[in-house]
Design an enzyme around this catalytic site. Structure first.
Site, mmCIF file in Angstrom:
data_model
loop_
_atom_site.group_PDB
_atom_site.id
_atom_site.type_symbol
_atom_site.label_atom_id
_atom_site.label_comp_id
_atom_site.label_asym_id
_atom_site.label_seq_id
_atom_site.Cartn_x
_atom_site.Cartn_y
_atom_site.Cartn_z
ATOM 1 N N CYS A 116 0.748 -1.186 0.083
ATOM 2 C CA CYS A 116 0.064 -0.040 -0.092
ATOM 3 C C CYS A 116 1.026 1.176 -0.030
ATOM 4 O O CYS A 116 0.269 2.429 -0.360
ATOM 5 C CB CYS A 116 -0.893 0.117 1.248
ATOM 6 N N HIS A 256 -3.543 7.049 2.819
ATOM 7 C CA HIS A 256 -4.085 5.819 2.464
ATOM 8 C C HIS A 256 -5.407 5.493 2.609
ATOM 9 O O HIS A 256 -5.722 5.416 3.879
ATOM 10 C CB HIS A 256 -2.977 4.746 2.584
ATOM 11 N N ASN A 286 -10.221 -0.550 0.047
ATOM 12 C CA ASN A 286 -8.724 -0.331 -0.176
ATOM 13 C C ASN A 286 -8.050 -0.852 -1.267
ATOM 14 O O ASN A 286 -8.287 -2.032 -1.672
ATOM 15 C CB ASN A 286 -7.954 -1.215 1.211
HETATM 16 N N1 COA Z 1 -18.466 -9.258 9.126
HETATM 17 C C1 COA Z 1 -18.633 -9.592 10.264
HETATM 18 N N2 COA Z 1 -17.829 -9.933 11.707
HETATM 19 C C2 COA Z 1 -16.629 -9.821 11.115
HETATM 20 C C3 COA Z 1 -16.023 -9.320 10.058
HETATM 21 C C4 COA Z 1 -17.009 -9.313 8.894
HETATM 22 N N3 COA Z 1 -16.658 -9.053 7.713
HETATM 23 N N4 COA Z 1 -14.740 -9.323 9.906
HETATM 24 C C5 COA Z 1 -14.492 -9.909 11.299
HETATM 25 N N5 COA Z 1 -15.662 -9.899 12.052
HETATM 26 C C6 COA Z 1 -15.573 -10.256 13.505
HETATM 27 C C7 COA Z 1 -14.581 -11.009 13.869
HETATM 28 O O1 COA Z 1 -14.683 -12.477 13.618
HETATM 29 C C8 COA Z 1 -14.600 -10.849 15.246
HETATM 30 O O2 COA Z 1 -15.091 -11.451 15.921
HETATM 31 P P1 COA Z 1 -14.810 -12.398 17.472
HETATM 32 O O3 COA Z 1 -14.941 -11.064 18.564
HETATM 33 O O4 COA Z 1 -16.196 -13.036 17.884
HETATM 34 O O5 COA Z 1 -13.904 -13.054 17.367
HETATM 35 C C9 COA Z 1 -15.008 -9.081 15.435
HETATM 36 O O6 COA Z 1 -15.637 -9.187 14.042
HETATM 37 C C10 COA Z 1 -14.246 -8.048 15.518
HETATM 38 O O7 COA Z 1 -12.976 -8.385 14.728
HETATM 39 P P2 COA Z 1 -11.899 -7.337 14.785
HETATM 40 O O8 COA Z 1 -10.723 -7.921 13.770
HETATM 41 O O9 COA Z 1 -11.576 -7.073 16.304
HETATM 42 O O10 COA Z 1 -12.453 -6.041 14.198
HETATM 43 P P3 COA Z 1 -11.757 -4.674 14.064
HETATM 44 O O11 COA Z 1 -12.590 -3.617 14.816
HETATM 45 O O12 COA Z 1 -10.315 -4.899 14.503
HETATM 46 O O13 COA Z 1 -12.058 -4.420 12.344
HETATM 47 C C11 COA Z 1 -10.671 -4.564 10.599
HETATM 48 C C12 COA Z 1 -11.290 -5.181 11.601
HETATM 49 C C13 COA Z 1 -10.010 -5.672 9.571
HETATM 50 C C14 COA Z 1 -11.526 -3.842 9.883
HETATM 51 C C15 COA Z 1 -9.779 -3.671 11.197
HETATM 52 O O14 COA Z 1 -8.878 -4.171 12.116
HETATM 53 C C16 COA Z 1 -8.863 -2.912 10.101
HETATM 54 O O15 COA Z 1 -9.036 -2.110 9.426
HETATM 55 N N6 COA Z 1 -7.472 -3.063 10.383
HETATM 56 C C17 COA Z 1 -6.482 -2.718 9.403
HETATM 57 C C18 COA Z 1 -6.666 -3.264 8.117
HETATM 58 C C19 COA Z 1 -5.930 -2.516 6.887
HETATM 59 O O16 COA Z 1 -5.880 -1.424 6.965
HETATM 60 N N7 COA Z 1 -5.263 -3.351 6.180
HETATM 61 C C20 COA Z 1 -4.476 -2.769 5.090
HETATM 62 C C21 COA Z 1 -3.283 -1.693 5.595
HETATM 63 S S1 COA Z 1 -2.597 -1.171 4.200
#
Ligand code: COA
Length: 329
Positions: A116, A256, A286
């Site tokens: 990214c 980003h 993204n």
């Molecule tokens: N739909 C429903 N539930 C989902 C889900 C989806 N698409 N994806 C994950 N969950 C669930 C998980 O299983 C978890 O459940 P659990 O608590 O029972 O285990 C719960 O939602 C919370 O997951 P978590 O990973 O803690 O959520 P989050 O608030 O951290 O959000 C992201 C997840 C991926 C959106 C977030 O962490 C993020 O954006 N991270 C950075 C990603 C990024 O920018 N990547 C590229 C960088 S260049």
């Protein structure tokens, strides 16, 4: 003697595939909801290609628009640098396919891999090549078809990504406009938090590897989130310091577009106003290396920025890698 002190952006362009995948569409593919995706990421929809579409086609469309916007012809381009991790093939470089498609017969062409952060890595390289007098006109492209690398059974990741390409043409600056600073950083100790284990020499594609989905993207979302906010805030501050400017001087910060909550957390750390913040992650998801050039072109064409504007660019990606930059239009 070379008297070029800085390079500037002469033109920009973007291209995203027509097909739109909404959160409602994703509800039919994995166990997710529109509400969850919107609340946790800010994404409503993303543009995706028909399977098998070459990235070079998207990138060539964006490039043609950028070259025309710069008032140049393809033959005027001396070098093409494409930032991507989802090129047409492992080799040759997808930049070579772009060169062929747009007829940039006089250009050297190669790819840069920094996930990214790739576009700003490529931009710094192109800026250096122009300032040293090595080349006059550089086409810098960020393009990605991340949907080709996504595991459509993994709801943690498949809802986040989209496809697209953005491009700029850089040339020598003869006025105040230009790339005022760039700053790149990396930390390979975190390479296992966001990566694609398959397709390389460690896990070449075998029936077993593919059935274990090693060819798809893996991510520890929560950890990536935490590092992204800290690294991007530092990168923006470092780029500003190098340009002898402060956050308040910036007309717009194009960060980003990975997650609205990351953009908001960055805004808080940098004390950005709403007017200084650019958001389009809701419409594209993204798009990795394409995210900044798509947003930059959109902001220019929508009149959010124009001649004289001071723009901050900042990004974070796999590696980990991060980068910041300040440009005057
Ligand atoms: N739909 C429903 N539930 C989902 C889900 C989806 N698409 N994806 C994950 N969950 C669930 C998980 O299983 C978890 O459940 P659990 O608590 O029972 O285990 C719960 O939602 C919370 O997951 P978590 O990973 O803690 O959520 P989050 O608030 O951290 O959000 C992201 C997840 C991926 C959106 C977030 O962490 C993020 O954006 N991270 C950075 C990603 C990024 O920018 N990547 C590229 C960088 S260049």
């Amino acid at each position: 003697m070379n008297d070029i002190t800085r390079s500037k952006i002469l033109g920009s362009g973007r291209y995203v595939p027509e097909r739109i995948l909404t959160n409602a569409d994703l509800e039919k593919i994995v166990d997710t909801t529109d509400e969850w995706i919107l609340e946790r990421s800010g994404i409503r929809e993303r543009h995706i290609v028909e399977p098998g579409t070459p990235l070079s086609h998207l990138a060539a469309e964006a490039s043609r628009i950028a070259i025309q916007d710069a008032g140049l012809k393809s033959e005027d381009i001396d070098v093409i640098i494409l930032a991507t991790v989802t090129g047409d093939m492992k080799f040759p470089a997808t930049a070579c396919f772009i060169q062929r498609l747009i007829g940039a017969d006089n250009a050297a062409a190669f790819d840069v891999s920094a996930a990214c952060s790739g576009f700003l890595y490529a931009l710094q390289l192109a800026d250096s090549l122009i300032r040293t007098g090595t080349y006059r006109h550089a086409l810098v492209v960020g393009g990605e078809i991340l949907t080709s690398m996504v595991n459509w059974e993994d709801r943690n990741t498949c809802v986040l990504f989209g496809d697209g390409a953005g491009a700029v043409v850089l040339g020598p600056s003869t006025d105040e406009a230009g790339i005022l600073s760039t700053f790149l950083g990396s930390d390979g100790t975190y390479s296992d938090l966001l990566y694609n284990p398959g397709c390389g020499c460690i896990n070449p594609p075998t029936v077993e590897n593919v059935s274990e989905k090693l060819h798809t993207l893996r991510m520890e979302g929560r950890e990536v989130f935490r590092h992204a906010v800290v690294a991007m805030s530092r990168a923006m501050k470092e780029a500003l310091k190098r340009a002898d400017l402060a956050v308040k001087d910036l007309d717009l910060v194009i960060s980003h577009q990975a997650n609205l909550r990351i953009i908001e957390a960055l805004g808080k750390r940098l004390s950005l106003t709403e007017a200084q913040t650019y958001v389009n992650v809701d419409r594209y998801g993204n798009t990795s290396a394409a995210s900044i050039p798509i947003a930059f072109d959109e902001a220019r064409r929508d009149g959010r920025i124009g001649p004289g504007s001071l723009v901050g660019l900042v990004t974070f990606g796999a590696g980990f890698t991060w980068a910041g930059g300040v440009i005057r239009l």
